[in-house]
Design an enzyme around this catalytic site. Structure first.
Site, PDB file in Angstrom:
ATOM      1  N   GLU A  46      40.861  56.199 137.544  1.00 51.65           N
ATOM      2  CA  GLU A  46      41.653  57.089 136.701  1.00 51.65           C
ATOM      3  C   GLU A  46      42.937  56.384 136.256  1.00 51.65           C
ATOM      4  O   GLU A  46      43.634  55.765 137.063  1.00 51.65           O
ATOM      5  CB  GLU A  46      41.981  58.329 137.535  1.00 51.65           C
ATOM      6  CG  GLU A  46      42.724  59.427 136.852  1.00 51.65           C
ATOM      7  CD  GLU A  46      42.941  60.626 137.784  1.00 51.65           C
ATOM      8  OE1 GLU A  46      43.226  61.718 137.274  1.00 51.65           O
ATOM      9  OE2 GLU A  46      42.815  60.463 139.022  1.00 51.65           O
ATOM     10  N   LYS A 115      40.216  65.235 131.447  1.00 47.59           N
ATOM     11  CA  LYS A 115      40.160  65.852 132.770  1.00 47.59           C
ATOM     12  C   LYS A 115      40.262  67.365 132.644  1.00 47.59           C
ATOM     13  O   LYS A 115      41.087  67.882 131.881  1.00 47.59           O
ATOM     14  CB  LYS A 115      41.295  65.299 133.632  1.00 47.59           C
ATOM     15  CG  LYS A 115      41.251  65.665 135.104  1.00 47.59           C
ATOM     16  CD  LYS A 115      42.346  64.900 135.833  1.00 47.59           C
ATOM     17  CE  LYS A 115      42.316  65.127 137.333  1.00 47.59           C
ATOM     18  NZ  LYS A 115      43.332  64.285 138.028  1.00 47.59           N
ATOM     19  N   CYS A 167      38.581  62.766 139.014  1.00 49.48           N
ATOM     20  CA  CYS A 167      39.278  63.058 140.262  1.00 49.48           C
ATOM     21  C   CYS A 167      39.221  64.510 140.720  1.00 49.48           C
ATOM     22  O   CYS A 167      38.263  64.945 141.343  1.00 49.48           O
ATOM     23  CB  CYS A 167      40.731  62.596 140.134  1.00 49.48           C
ATOM     24  SG  CYS A 167      41.522  62.396 141.768  1.00 49.48           S
TER      25      CYS A 167
END
Length: 632
Positions: A46, A115, A167
């Site tokens: 990330e 995300k 994540c």
């Protein structure tokens, strides 16, 4: 794909916080390494272009401009490389800034995934800088290329598909990757920056394993490394490649060197799992997914970068006690329940001194102990015949004595001789009639003793014998409850060895000698020196090969060609290619032609992922045509 395998990688590059040029160089280096390794898709952590721990620098135009330049450089310098690359960087779109994964190949931007779940608790406060995917526009311009910008993207080359999450998405109650998998992604990539805390590594590892298992997918996890800022947190560079609940490869933690973790994922195996699972159709959402086409892989042949185990039925060594306890307890509980239900006074079984009857006797003894029954209610009968050797005969008697069961000996010789006269068979002709008459005589004895003693005949035949049809129809093929019917031969041996170690003493010694005795039905006269003359594996082939074939045929429905490929990998140091091919042909022929025996097999407990019960897992016509093996 190569024989159903795709080579993928998780990359953890060296990193300097805010130094986009340095970070781009390290990313390019790893992509060149991935090219040499013939990797098809490689995933980076990330925000790896800038560093995850830039803090309020994400609001500085200088950093964002440097990130765009660095990305353009990566795109240009890797345009001649074949791997698909997934890199993390901040992306401006509309009025928002997004923590995104950008997918590129051959100098083209294929798409970008923002995300979805933005953490904003404890040490994480990403909402200070980044917006969620729910507000993302449908497209964005990166390095002069307009591309789709959405969390619902599938990337596919026609043979397999992958999707991306970032994540915190994995840590959420409903990870986006769940729907990615339900919509067809066999490989799930996660670009992450997960810091280290005491105990967190094990939990994170379990998350990856469980999500790959739940999604019946490969899960590739690449997390930020030790180059990130240590102002408040430390990052260790965790990288995992998991396949359906099993970690295939992982990185070294707390390393300041770049790492490329490479493994081959069996896409056909995952597809086979899903084909059998109705949940995928029922749980899929109505969300629209866009499919982005990938360029075909440049490498169609490569040396497999993973180990194929020889004994797929045998559990991992580090969990030997736990797994063997479970397996044995399933057998014991199944028999104990049947014993209780039938209200039988006794259990009756034939004891040959071989592996299968030994395990069955041990199951009977444990069932009696569990129920609080006297072990004398177990009647073990040794039935010496024309091929019985001193070794197996002695072991049978000694084992029954050491376990304290009722011991009987009933010779079948005179009964068989009389039977040969009755059916006008020459007893010097040692053909199938000669052999099967003995097996059926033994079964008749067991059944009739059970009638006399209000007993239940316990079958001893195993799963491998059922698969091969290596049993006399209405002979050892038949019983009132088959405790070994779900246990393949390699696992029978493993369980007996475990029980030998556990029991020790005289019983353990006998069990070790049983393990050292060649597998044989002992239906042909012994050799002149008294040794066993009829060795099963010389006739039908090695059980370790047949169990391997059985596992991949029934468990995953693989073609003979795929099974042959896997067997070559697993047994390359044990058997010549011609031998493997020969015994695979034997297995396929016998497996198909002997189904009629399985269609009327007795009840017995399923202990593993493969069962041939006609009432449950395996329903096959008895007259199906055997699969053909095609030439290479």
């Amino acid at each position: 794909m190569y024989n159903g395998f795709v080579r993928i990688a998780a990359a953890v590059p060296q990193l300097k916080v805010g130094d986009c040029s340095f970070n781009a160089e390290r990313i390019i280096d790893l992509l060149k390494e991935a090219e040499q390794e013939k990797v098809q898709v490689v995933c980076f952590p990330e925000l790896c272009v800038t560093g995850y721990t830039c803090g309020d620098l994400f609001h500085q135009q200088q950093l964002l401009q440097e990130a765009e330049k660095a990305f353009a450089r990566i795109l240009a310098e890797t345009s001649v490389l074949s791997p698909v690359a997934i890199v993390g960087m901040p992306v401006k779109a509309g009025t928002g800034l997004y923590n995104a994964a950008v997918v590129m190949q051959n100098g083209r931007v294929l798409g970008a995934v923002p995300k979805t779940y933005i953490p904003n608790q404890k040490e994480f406060y990403e909402k200070r800088w980044f917006s969620s995917a729910v507000s993302a526009p449908g497209c964005v311009v990166l390095s002069g290329q307009q591309t789709v910008f959405s969390p619902r993207l599938l990337f596919s080359d026609g043979s397999f598909s992958f999707a991306v999450e970032l994540c915190e998405d994995l840590w959420s109650p409903v990870p986006p990757s769940s729907q990615h998998a339900l919509h067809g992604a066999e490989v799930l990539f996660n670009l992450s920056a997960s810091n280290e805390l005491v105990g967190k590594q094990a939990y994170r590892r379990q998350l990856v394993e469980q999500q790959s298992a739940r999604c019946m997918a490969a899960y590739v996890y690449a997390s930020a490394g030790a180059g990130e800022s240590t102002t408040d947190m430390v990052f260790a560079g965790n990288a995992f490649i998991a396949e359906n609940g099993c970690i295939l490869k992982e990185s070294s933690r707390f390393s300041f060197q770049s790492q490329l973790v490479v493994s081959d994922v069996d896409i056909e195996r995952l597809q086979a799992e899903r084909l059998r699972n109705s949940d995928f159709e029922q749980a899929r959402s109505d969300e629209d997914y866009r499919v982005v086409a990938l360029e075909p892989a440049r490498y169609n042949v490569f040396e497999l970068n993973r180990t194929i185990g020889k004994t797929p039925f045998i559990p991992p060594g580090e969990k030997r006690d736990e797994n063997c306890e479970d397996l044995f307890s399933i057998q014991v509980t199944g028999l104990a329940k049947r014993w209780q239900h039938t209200k039988a006074q006794t259990l009756v079984l034939g004891i040959s001194g071989g592996l299968d009857s030994t395990l069955a006797l041990l199951v009977c003894v444990k069932a009696a102990d569990v129920l609080g029954f006297d072990r004398k209610r177990i009647i073990g009968i040794t039935m010496p015949g024309f091929g019985t050797t001193d070794r197996t005969y002695t072991n049978a008697l000694d084992l029954m004595s050491s376990l304290g069961v009722t011991r009987k000996e009933i010779s079948i010789k005179q009964a068989c001789i009389q039977h040969f006269k009755d059916i006008e068979h020459d007893e010097t002709v040692h053909d199938v009639t000669y052999e099967n008459a003995q097996a059926r005589e033994r079964t008749q004895i067991l059944m009739d003793v059970a009638n006399k003693e209000n007993g239940l005949v316990v079958g001893t035949g195993d799963l491998s014998e059922l698969a091969l049809g290596w049993a006399t129809y209405n002979g050892d093929h038949m019983s009132m409850y088959g405790v070994n019917s779900g246990v393949p031969k390699t696992l029978v041996r493993y369980l007996v060895d475990w029980l030998a170690d556990r029991l020790g003493g005289e019983t353990g010694r006998i069990l070790k000698d049983v393990l050292d005795t060649p597998v044989s039905p002992e239906l042909l006269p012994a050799a002149q020196d008294g040794a066993i003359s009829q060795k099963t594996e010389d006739i039908v082939g090695p059980y370790e090969l047949h169990d391997f074939f059985l596992y991949y045929l029934v468990r995953f429905g693989f073609t003979p060609e795929k099974i042959l490929f896997l067997a070559r990998q697993a047994f390359c140091n044990s058997y010549q290619d011609a031998e493997i091919r020969k015994w695979l042909a034997v297995f396929l022929r016998r497996f198909f032609t002997q189904q009629f025996k399985r269609s009327c097999m007795p009840d017995g407990p399923k202990v593993g992922s493969v069962s041939l019960s006609p009432r449950g897992d395996w329903r096959m016509p008895s007259d199906a045509v055997p699969f053909a093996m095609h030439a290479d």
